[in-house]
Design an enzyme around this catalytic site. Structure first.
Site, short mmCIF file in Angstrom:
data_model
loop_
_atom_site.label_atom_id
_atom_site.label_comp_id
_atom_site.label_asym_id
_atom_site.label_seq_id
_atom_site.Cartn_x
_atom_site.Cartn_y
_atom_site.Cartn_z
N PHE A 277 -4.89 6.68 4.30
CA PHE A 277 -5.28 5.28 4.46
C PHE A 277 -6.37 5.12 5.52
O PHE A 277 -7.08 4.11 5.53
CB PHE A 277 -4.06 4.42 4.81
CG PHE A 277 -3.80 4.26 6.29
CD1 PHE A 277 -3.10 5.22 6.99
CD2 PHE A 277 -4.26 3.15 6.96
CE1 PHE A 277 -2.88 5.08 8.35
CE2 PHE A 277 -4.03 2.99 8.32
CZ PHE A 277 -3.34 3.96 9.02
N LYS A 278 -6.49 6.10 6.40
CA LYS A 278 -7.48 5.97 7.47
C LYS A 278 -8.92 5.95 6.94
O LYS A 278 -9.83 5.60 7.66
CB LYS A 278 -7.29 7.05 8.50
CG LYS A 278 -6.01 6.84 9.29
CD LYS A 278 -5.89 7.77 10.48
CE LYS A 278 -4.61 7.51 11.25
NZ LYS A 278 -3.41 7.93 10.48
N ASP A 279 -9.11 6.33 5.69
CA ASP A 279 -10.44 6.22 5.09
C ASP A 279 -10.96 4.79 5.15
O ASP A 279 -12.15 4.57 5.34
CB ASP A 279 -10.42 6.70 3.62
CG ASP A 279 -10.42 8.23 3.52
OD1 ASP A 279 -11.02 8.89 4.39
OD2 ASP A 279 -9.81 8.75 2.56
#
Ligand SMILES: *Cc1c(COP(=O)(O)O)cnc(C)c1O
Length: 434
Positions: A106-108
């Site tokens: 999710f850090k993308d």
């Protein structure tokens, strides 16, 4: 929109300054001066809008003074080049899959949005920007890949030696170009401490334009609200309460959800699901926030002993414990419980959860069992299971395939600079190289 430091609400800065500084000079975290509320019309029509349209409407409220609308549209399009589907798992339980980006976590979302913002701001000055990032696994890969070859930027990743998975490590130690990896003999909290200390080091900051890409940067936080709106719009909840369970470490993801709710999204309750690094659930149970050294678990991106966004959560609620405890429930789970949830879901539904998503699933089920609210539950799946292939395969007795996006990193040779957790050594490396 202006932004203030959680340590001094009267000092306001532009988005540009908040994003390029990362941490405020007084060591506080930047917060928007107010949380804008979206129109009823927009909220009613959410399900007719695309992910890009939703993200634009949300982001624009924060960026209006600093980024032209056309530029923001381009930034959003570049940030979100992948879907965030809500996948039905069992009756009234959905997985919000946030792992379809280039590094499969999710850090993308945060890293790509931030790299675009910094690229835009760097373009307007002549000094190169050096981005420091402490990682317990996924931040490093998302940030390094988000910034790879972005002109005017260099990235320094600090990570705890031996405490991240091989696949995670390869994603930020094999890139070269404008990315440098420092392998720290210590834990994640040491890495985070070194980064914080560098920002307070005037000798260094007078020479190098330093900024951070950790979840403390406001540019990471804003896009982490987008997908709550999008996910909500794709459920057909009607008037039923919707609950989000968020697997949490530094609490940036959950804070993004709290902001979405404050902007008008009618989320009933948030579940802060953690592994045994349960400082936040302990806070909810005891009213006392007691940071401590992190312990290693199979959901290692959440091995955080002093969640940095706690200051933001306090700030959002003016420090009012009772409101915080009403809005957020907190539960912690052991590795054994996590593995058994992974097995259970795999055997009943053939759905492979990664350990972080499994912690969120457990938190959601616990809430639903203890509270008869007839709600719709969404647990946030923050990583593709292949990012944790060893533990997933061992737990489920599977041989899951590694998506090509990840596979390509594995054959590459890692290059790192090994360092102690001593600040002098770290600052010397920075002075020498940048
Ligand atoms: C970073 C991360 C988390 C924790 O997110 P926070 O915003 O720090 O709470 C959870 N799962 C995965 C896979 C992560 O990479």
């Amino acid at each position: 929109m202006k932004f203030y430091s959680t340590n001094n609400p009267s000092l306001k800065v532009s988005l540009r300054q908040a994003v390029t500084e990362g941490l405020a000079p007084d060591n506080g975290l930047y917060m928007p001066e107010r949380i804008p509320v979206l129109s009823k019309d927009f909220l009613d029509k959410l399900n007719q809008k695309t992910f890009h349209e939703i993200a634009f409407e949300v982001a624009e409220k924060f960026t209006d003074e600093d980024i032209p609308a056309a530029e923001l549209k381009r930034i959003i399009q570049h940030t979100i080049q992948f879907d965030a589907p809500v996948v039905p798992i069992e009756r009234d339980v959905y997985a919000l899959e946030l792992f379809h980006g280039p590094t499969l976590a999710f850090k993308d979302f945060g890293a790509r949005f931030m790299s675009q913002l910094l690229g835009f701001f760097a373009n307007q000055q002549d000094k190169e920007i050096v981005i420091l990032v402490a990682t317990s696994g996924d931040t490093g890969s998302a940030v390094a890949n988000g910034f790879l070859d972005v002109p005017g930027t260099k990235v320094v990743v600090l990570y705890p030696s031996g405490k991240v998975s091989e696949i995670q490590e390869k994603q930020f130690t094999t890139l070269g170009h404008n990315i440098t990896a420092l392998e720290i003999n210590g834990n994640f909290d040491d890495c985070q401490r070194l980064v914080k200390q560098a920002f307070l080091d005037r000798k260094l900051t007078s020479r190098i334009f330093l900024t951070s890409a950790n979840s403390i940067n406001i540019a990471r936080l804003i896009p982490q609200s987008f997908y709550y709106f999008y996910a909500y719009s794709r459920l057909t909840a009607g008037s039923r309460p919707v609950i989000f369970s968020v697997p949490s470490g530094n609490f940036g993801n959950l804070t993004g959800g709290l902001i979405a709710k404050r902007m008008g999204l009618p989320i009933y309750k948030f579940i802060a699901s953690t592994n045994i690094n349960d400082v936040f659930p302990q806070y909810l149970a005891s009213r006392r926030f007691t940071p401590r050294t992190s312990l290693q678990t199979i959901s290692n991106a959440m091995d955080v002993g002093n969640p940095s966004n706690f200051a933001r959560i306090l700030d959002l609620f003016n420090g009012d414990f009772d409101t915080i405890a009403r809005e957020i429930m907190g539960y912690a789970f052991s590795d054994e419980e996590t593995k058994s949830a992974m097995r259970d879901i795999y055997s009943r539904f053939q759905y492979v959860m990664d350990p972080h998503g499994a912690v969120a699933y457990l938190g959601l089920k616990k809430f639903m069992k203890e509270n008869d609210v007839n709600g719709i539950g969404v647990f946030v799946e923050t990583a593709h299971p292949a990012k944790f292939k060893e533990v997933v395969d061992r737990t489920l007795k599977t041989e899951i395939t590694i998506p090509p996006k990840l596979e390509k990193f594995l054959g590459r040779e890692k290059t790192t600079i090994p360092l102690s957790a001593d600040y002098e050594e770290f600052s010397a490396i920075l002075s020498r190289n940048f």
